[in-house]
Design a protein around this motif. Structure first.
Motif, PDB file in Angstrom:
ATOM      1  N   GLY A   1       0.635  -1.587   0.293  1.00  0.00           N
ATOM      2  CA  GLY A   1       0.150   0.313  -0.445  1.00  0.00           C
ATOM      3  C   GLY A   1       0.846   0.789  -0.136  1.00  0.00           C
ATOM      4  O   GLY A   1       0.589   1.997  -0.544  1.00  0.00           O
ATOM      5  N   SER A   2       1.662   1.165   0.481  1.00  0.00           N
ATOM      6  CA  SER A   2       3.090   2.128   0.835  1.00  0.00           C
ATOM      7  C   SER A   2       2.924   2.705  -0.249  1.00  0.00           C
ATOM      8  O   SER A   2       3.612   3.500  -1.384  1.00  0.00           O
ATOM      9  CB  SER A   2       3.894   1.857   2.115  1.00  0.00           C
ATOM     10  N   VAL A   3       3.868   1.252  -1.096  1.00  0.00           N
ATOM     11  CA  VAL A   3       4.265   1.296  -2.748  1.00  0.00           C
ATOM     12  C   VAL A   3       3.398   2.646  -3.271  1.00  0.00           C
ATOM     13  O   VAL A   3       3.792   3.384  -4.138  1.00  0.00           O
ATOM     14  CB  VAL A   3       4.840   0.643  -3.072  1.00  0.00           C
ATOM     15  N   GLN A   4       2.294   2.173  -3.307  1.00  0.00           N
ATOM     16  CA  GLN A   4       1.305   2.243  -4.351  1.00  0.00           C
ATOM     17  C   GLN A   4       0.495   3.971  -4.026  1.00  0.00           C
ATOM     18  O   GLN A   4       0.336   4.807  -4.715  1.00  0.00           O
ATOM     19  CB  GLN A   4      -0.166   1.299  -4.196  1.00  0.00           C
ATOM     20  N   GLY A   5       0.409   4.352  -2.653  1.00  0.00           N
ATOM     21  CA  GLY A   5       0.447   5.743  -2.288  1.00  0.00           C
ATOM     22  C   GLY A   5       1.410   6.690  -2.511  1.00  0.00           C
ATOM     23  O   GLY A   5       0.729   7.783  -2.719  1.00  0.00           O
TER      24      GLY A   5
END
Length: 423
Positions: A144-148
């Protein structure tokens, strides 16, 4: 001797309309009148809150109970309370993304990836369950952090980035599972007990109901006191008491029904604690206020010097974390992980639960409890269809109709708010 005019003036006058009117009702009548007035004001202003979904949920329960008397049985309601947890946790993460006016399409794949990571580490490689569980959850957080961060830096809409993530994380899950395709979990292990363990003592369910309603009253009272101190609009004490009493009635009725089967499910306890904690984070912290501000207008948030990159990254990280937790609970329910994990209608149900519960597709409005209500509606429909032997196709059509109605109500509510200068 008095004149005729004096006699006329001295005569008693006829009773007026006000005098003929019966005295007003007591405190209960005044409370009902004030409640109706507040409801009319909110309806005219588009502030419907959770009222539509509560009405729909009541209609669903009444309909299926009339078709099959076992629908509201303690056994079925207990199973329902466990069935909502896996997808419900994913829907709670979706709420965070919707609040900033975006959409995460990768949550299904992330949930399957996290379950696969746990299963392969624990079953195939002998890693302790607690450590494998932590690594699995952190896998979701990292995804999720990579996408955010990608959304924040490239300013590409989140649904495009997460669509790519859907394919990427699904492919990674298949790679991790390998040729075996399915990994069976230990039925007596930590993850399996997440959905199979029950607190059988009556005090557990009743205690949760008492603590929950007590906290709601305390938080509402403190909020009223703070608002009153600075001259802001606030609820009346009577309104807080009535609201808490209604919640207590529902909570203790639910506790009674759960105790008539196997007691309080561990899965439900964890779900409610997580939802309440995230609700506090959204409503009571600086981060939560930034999330709502970003949903109101991202350009206004940038001009107000908010750290948009941090907020967007954190929101998608929360979504990924909740997807991973939901995937573990879904795996716990069937005690296995397969190549089909995270696929099917999981993504659609999670998004539908958030929207049906009252979270706005336009951003800036909604709570974590929205996902709980929406998930209750969806799972109640699914459970009722099974009990009444209704074809699955009808379930899809009913769920789609409810989702469409929720979207229409959301759009009309926003239009009404714009007309009143509140959007």
């Amino acid at each position: 001797m008095h004149s005729r005019a004096d006699s006329t003036r001295a005569a008693p006058s006829a009773p007026t309309t006000e005098a003929r009117r019966p005295p007003r009702a007591g405190a209960l009548g005044q409370l009902v009148e004030s409640g109706v007035a507040v409801l009319r004001r909110k309806l005219s202003a588009g502030e419907l809150g959770s009222l539509p979904v509560v009405v729909v949920l009541a209609a669903v329960w009444i309909t299926f109970q009339s078709l099959n008397a076992s629908f509201l049985s303690p056994r079925n309601l207990s199973n329902l309370s466990v069935d909502i947890v896996g997808t419900g946790l994913i829907a709670v993460g979706i709420v965070f993304v919707l609040l900033i006016g975006e959409l995460d399409l990768s949550v299904g794949s992330i949930s399957g990836l996290a379950a696969a990571v746990f299963a392969v580490l624990n079953v195939n490689n002998g890693v302790p369950e607690w450590l494998a569980l932590i690594i699995a959850v952190l896998t979701g957080t990292a995804a999720g952090s990579v996408q955010g961060y990608s959304v924040a830096k490239t300013r590409v809409p989140a649904f495009v980035v997460t669509l790519a993530g859907l394919l990427t994380w699904n492919g990674l899950m298949l790679y991790i599972l390998g040729t075996s395709g399915t990994v069976n979990l230990d039925e007596n292990g930590l993850v399996a007990k997440l959905t199979s363990h029950y607190f059988s003592h009556d005090a557990a369910a009743y205690g949760l109901a008492a603590v929950g309603t007590g906290l709601v009253f305390f938080v509402s009272y403190q909020d009223r006191r703070r608002r009153k101190a600075v001259g802001m609009p606030h609820r009346t004490l009577r309104g807080i008491v009535v609201r808490t009493a209604a919640l207590a009635a529902v909570a203790f009725a639910a506790a009674y029904l759960l105790n008539r089967f196997q007691g309080l499910p561990l899965a439900l306890l964890i779900f409610l604690v997580v939802v309440a904690g995230l609700d506090i984070m959204l409503r009571r912290t600086h981060y939560g206020r930034q999330v709502y501000a970003l949903g109101g207008s991202i350009e206004a948030a940038r001009r107000a010097s908010l750290n948009v990159t941090m907020v967007q990254t954190a929101v998608l990280a929360v979504s990924g974390t909740m997807a991973a937790l939901g995937g573990l609970f879904l795996a716990s329910r069937i005690t296995s992980v397969s190549q089909g994990a995270g696929s099917g209608l999981l993504l659609l149900n999670a998004v539908a639960a958030a929207v049906i519960g009252g979270t706005s597709l336009f951003g800036g409005r909604g709570t974590t409890w929205s996902a709980v209500l929406g998930m209750l509606v969806i799972q109640s429909i699914a459970s009722g269809m099974v009990i009444t032997d209704t074809p699955t196709a009808v379930q899809y059509m009913i769920t789609g109709g409810v989702l469409f109605a929720a979207v229409v109500i959301d759009a009309l509510a926003r239009r009404s708010q714009e007309a009143h200068g509140r959007a």
